[in-house]
Design a protein around this motif. Structure first.
Motif, PDB file in Angstrom:
ATOM      1  N   GLY A  39       0.776  -1.276  -0.043  1.00  0.00           N
ATOM      2  CA  GLY A  39       0.010   0.098   0.031  1.00  0.00           C
ATOM      3  C   GLY A  39       0.911   1.279   0.046  1.00  0.00           C
ATOM      4  O   GLY A  39       0.264   2.393   0.269  1.00  0.00           O
ATOM      5  N   GLN A  40       2.093   1.134  -0.240  1.00  0.00           N
ATOM      6  CA  GLN A  40       2.967   2.260  -0.002  1.00  0.00           C
ATOM      7  C   GLN A  40       2.975   3.240  -1.108  1.00  0.00           C
ATOM      8  O   GLN A  40       3.710   4.276  -1.179  1.00  0.00           O
ATOM      9  CB  GLN A  40       4.463   1.746   0.412  1.00  0.00           C
ATOM     10  CG  GLN A  40       4.399   1.259   1.722  1.00  0.00           C
ATOM     11  CD  GLN A  40       5.629   0.869   2.294  1.00  0.00           C
ATOM     12  OE1 GLN A  40       6.484   1.869   2.587  1.00  0.00           O
ATOM     13  NE2 GLN A  40       6.048  -0.300   2.221  1.00  0.00           N
ATOM     14  N   VAL A  41       2.495   2.550  -2.303  1.00  0.00           N
ATOM     15  CA  VAL A  41       2.725   3.297  -3.712  1.00  0.00           C
ATOM     16  C   VAL A  41       1.718   4.366  -3.927  1.00  0.00           C
ATOM     17  O   VAL A  41       2.048   5.733  -4.399  1.00  0.00           O
ATOM     18  CB  VAL A  41       2.486   2.517  -4.964  1.00  0.00           C
ATOM     19  CG1 VAL A  41       2.624   3.070  -6.187  1.00  0.00           C
ATOM     20  CG2 VAL A  41       3.628   1.235  -4.854  1.00  0.00           C
ATOM     21  N   GLY A  42       0.420   4.234  -3.643  1.00  0.00           N
ATOM     22  CA  GLY A  42      -0.672   5.131  -3.556  1.00  0.00           C
ATOM     23  C   GLY A  42      -0.636   6.547  -3.014  1.00  0.00           C
ATOM     24  O   GLY A  42      -0.679   7.528  -3.663  1.00  0.00           O
ATOM     25  N   PRO A  43       0.270   6.711  -1.839  1.00  0.00           N
ATOM     26  CA  PRO A  43       0.388   7.643  -1.105  1.00  0.00           C
ATOM     27  C   PRO A  43       1.589   8.655  -1.887  1.00  0.00           C
ATOM     28  O   PRO A  43       1.304   9.869  -1.854  1.00  0.00           O
ATOM     29  CB  PRO A  43       1.019   7.250   0.350  1.00  0.00           C
ATOM     30  CG  PRO A  43       0.289   6.145   0.426  1.00  0.00           C
ATOM     31  CD  PRO A  43       0.163   5.395  -0.649  1.00  0.00           C
ATOM     32  N   LYS A  44       2.483   7.784  -2.302  1.00  0.00           N
ATOM     33  CA  LYS A  44       3.451   8.613  -3.188  1.00  0.00           C
ATOM     34  C   LYS A  44       3.047   9.188  -4.460  1.00  0.00           C
ATOM     35  O   LYS A  44       3.595  10.085  -4.845  1.00  0.00           O
ATOM     36  CB  LYS A  44       4.693   7.675  -3.426  1.00  0.00           C
ATOM     37  CG  LYS A  44       5.473   7.047  -2.111  1.00  0.00           C
ATOM     38  CD  LYS A  44       6.741   6.235  -2.224  1.00  0.00           C
ATOM     39  CE  LYS A  44       7.257   5.853  -1.100  1.00  0.00           C
ATOM     40  NZ  LYS A  44       7.829   7.116  -0.359  1.00  0.00           N
TER      41      LYS A  44
END
Length: 206
Positions: A39-44
């Motif tokens: 889930g770390q791609v979406g915030p970036k």
């Protein structure tokens, strides 16, 4: 691949042909990637507030079992030589209305418009195939397709699963495609509705 299929000769793809890495994961061609599923791609990208919000999409989306699919075949309708698992229609709202009306003409069953901001392919392909349900999407609402400028904004993408194709095709032969009330105008339509209601009341009182 969807846009290429509209004008190209029929073709098939393997896991090596996917420019976007999500497709092979959803179809079980490759192992899930922890970089994305954390889930770390979406915030970036500015799509989600934090990883836990992004991660939710992976918990709810439909996907196929690992190593059960090796190839995906594409063809436009006029060049189709095989029985498709999915038929994806690109339509304007006036065209989509006919198709969706045909889909519910006999059963009265509603259609879905499900999706997430990313991984639009999960809802274009996997959800209809796995659930056996029609899904409706709007171009311009899904991150990857919008960023890649694949289709003009505002078109409707309607995915029809193989389970429903025979009935929809049959119903398209039964229904009146251009309903006359669409050109009557508001007042004429209201008068016709009152007339129909009165006719039904009279029949019910007999």
């Amino acid at each position: 691949m969807l846009t290429v299929a509209q004008t190209a000769e029929p073709f098939y793809t393997t896991k090596e042909n996917h420019e976007c890495k999500a497709g092979p994961i959803l179809t079980g061609m490759v192992e899930p990637d922890p970089v994305f599923e954390s889930g770390q791609v979406g915030p970036k990208l500015g799509v989600y507030e934090d990883p836990r919000a992004n991660r939710q999409i992976y918990q709810s989306m439909s996907r196929l079992e690992r190593n059960t699919v090796n190839y995906i075949a594409y063809a436009s309708l006029d060049k189709l030589t095989f029985d498709p698992d999915l038929l994806i229609i690109t339509a304007k709202p006036s065209q989509a209305e006919i198709l969706l009306r045909a889909a519910s003409y006999r059963t009265g069953k509603g259609w879905n418009a499900k999706g997430t901001s990313v991984l639009g392919c999960a809802w274009l392909y996997m959800y209809p195939y796995v659930q056996g349900e029609i899904n409706l999407m709007v171009t311009g609402l899904h991150h990857g397709m919008k960023a890649r400028k694949l289709l003009p904004e505002g078109l409707l993408l309607i995915t029809l699963p193989y389970q429903l194709l025979p009935e929809i095709a049959a119903n398209l032969g039964k229904i009146e495609w251009d309903l006359p009330q669409y050109s009557w105008g508001k007042e004429a339509h209201r008068q016709r509705m009152r007339q129909i209601a009165e006719e039904i009341r009279n029949e019910m009182e007999k």
